[in-house]
Write a protein that holds these residues in place. Structure first.
Motif, PDB file in Angstrom:
ATOM      1  N   GLU A  46     -44.311  12.854   7.119  1.00  0.00           N
ATOM      2  CA  GLU A  46     -44.086  12.137   5.865  1.00  0.00           C
ATOM      3  C   GLU A  46     -45.347  11.927   5.029  1.00  0.00           C
ATOM      4  O   GLU A  46     -45.267  11.869   3.805  1.00  0.00           O
ATOM      5  N   GLU A  47     -46.488  11.777   5.662  1.00  0.00           N
ATOM      6  CA  GLU A  47     -47.713  11.414   4.942  1.00  0.00           C
ATOM      7  C   GLU A  47     -48.688  12.591   4.901  1.00  0.00           C
ATOM      8  O   GLU A  47     -49.253  12.969   5.919  1.00  0.00           O
ATOM      9  N   THR A  48     -48.887  13.109   3.713  1.00  0.00           N
ATOM     10  CA  THR A  48     -49.754  14.282   3.563  1.00  0.00           C
ATOM     11  C   THR A  48     -51.216  13.982   3.902  1.00  0.00           C
ATOM     12  O   THR A  48     -51.968  14.914   4.193  1.00  0.00           O
ATOM     13  N   ASP A  49     -51.614  12.722   3.890  1.00  0.00           N
ATOM     14  CA  ASP A  49     -52.993  12.381   4.268  1.00  0.00           C
ATOM     15  C   ASP A  49     -53.316  12.845   5.684  1.00  0.00           C
ATOM     16  O   ASP A  49     -54.465  13.145   5.992  1.00  0.00           O
ATOM     17  N   PHE A  50     -52.292  12.888   6.533  1.00  0.00           N
ATOM     18  CA  PHE A  50     -52.500  13.308   7.917  1.00  0.00           C
ATOM     19  C   PHE A  50     -52.391  14.819   8.082  1.00  0.00           C
ATOM     20  O   PHE A  50     -52.727  15.345   9.133  1.00  0.00           O
ATOM     21  N   GLN A  51     -51.926  15.505   7.085  1.00  0.00           N
ATOM     22  CA  GLN A  51     -51.704  16.954   7.166  1.00  0.00           C
ATOM     23  C   GLN A  51     -52.944  17.713   6.704  1.00  0.00           C
ATOM     24  O   GLN A  51     -52.915  18.465   5.737  1.00  0.00           O
ATOM     25  N   THR A  52     -54.036  17.520   7.433  1.00  0.00           N
ATOM     26  CA  THR A  52     -55.279  18.204   7.093  1.00  0.00           C
ATOM     27  C   THR A  52     -55.891  18.833   8.336  1.00  0.00           C
ATOM     28  O   THR A  52     -55.658  18.387   9.460  1.00  0.00           O
ATOM     29  N   LYS A  93     -48.977  19.585  16.155  1.00  0.00           N
ATOM     30  CA  LYS A  93     -47.985  19.144  15.162  1.00  0.00           C
ATOM     31  C   LYS A  93     -48.597  19.167  13.762  1.00  0.00           C
ATOM     32  O   LYS A  93     -47.993  19.677  12.815  1.00  0.00           O
ATOM     33  N   ILE A  94     -49.800  18.629  13.647  1.00  0.00           N
ATOM     34  CA  ILE A  94     -50.474  18.618  12.337  1.00  0.00           C
ATOM     35  C   ILE A  94     -50.731  20.050  11.881  1.00  0.00           C
ATOM     36  O   ILE A  94     -50.497  20.391  10.717  1.00  0.00           O
ATOM     37  N   ALA A  95     -51.201  20.892  12.788  1.00  0.00           N
ATOM     38  CA  ALA A  95     -51.466  22.291  12.435  1.00  0.00           C
ATOM     39  C   ALA A  95     -50.208  22.965  11.901  1.00  0.00           C
ATOM     40  O   ALA A  95     -50.275  23.794  10.994  1.00  0.00           O
TER      41      ALA A  95
END
Length: 196
Positions: free
Chosen positions: A85-91, A122-124
């Protein structure tokens, strides 16, 4: 005269005329200690995060530890949903810090090593098109191989699932020998701990 900021040095290094810009940054670093420190900071971030783009490393790397800490301070059952849900964590930065921390506690038998390795994978899986797919595949391979090693030997099915995910990602990766070697070493350790 003002010194160049870390972000400006990263921007120059990432410029289309990269070689000339890098030469200018290095020359400036030789004559200006402040700019030299900032260049060293950018290079250290690039080395730590194993990322090819200085701008991305500075933008993401400087905040990655704090973002991961904020995520880890919440209920572990909500981590996957928050990542989605939060793109801040998708880095790349947050994924790399999760993997880095998983590997740091892996040999201590910490159960959180598995959670962190799976979180990195998961983030990757949510990294966008601004990241090279082959590099993302390398990150996934390292994350899944780390997860496989963190799973207790008694759970052979889960270990095999993570090993399969690691090898599949490795096939889609850059082919970088260092990454290949790391993944193979992690998977070899999985086999060596199976007998315990």
């Amino acid at each position: 005269m003002r010194h160049l900021t870390t972000a400006k040095i990263a921007s120059l290094l990432a410029a289309a005329a990269g070689e000339e810009a890098e030469e200018c940054c290095r020359h400036l670093a030789e004559v200006c200690p402040d700019c030299g420190e900032r260049l060293a900071e950018v290079e250290a971030l690039m080395k730590r995060f194993r990322h090819w783009n200085p701008e991305v490393v500075v933008v993401e790397g400087l905040v990655a530890d704090g973002l991961l800490d904020a995520l880890l301070a919440t209920d572990p059952a909500s981590w996957a949903a928050q990542v989605e849900e939060e793109t801040d964590f998708q880095t790349w930065g947050v994924a790399w810090v999760a993997l880095e921390r998983a590997r740091a506690i892996l040999d201590q038998g910490e159960s959180q090593a598995l959670d962190l390795a799976l979180l990195a994978a998961k983030i990757a899986g949510h990294l966008g098109t601004m990241y090279h797919p082959e590099w993302v595949a390398d990150l996934k391979a390292l994350s899944h191989a780390t997860a496989a090693l963190a799973i207790p030997p008694s759970n052979a099915e889960a270990r095999l699932r993570e090993m399969g995910a690691a090898t599949a990602a490795l096939r889609e990766g850059t082919g970088d020998e260092a990454v290949n070697r790391e993944v193979v070493e992690l998977l070899a350790r999985v086999f060596s701990t199976t007998d315990r």
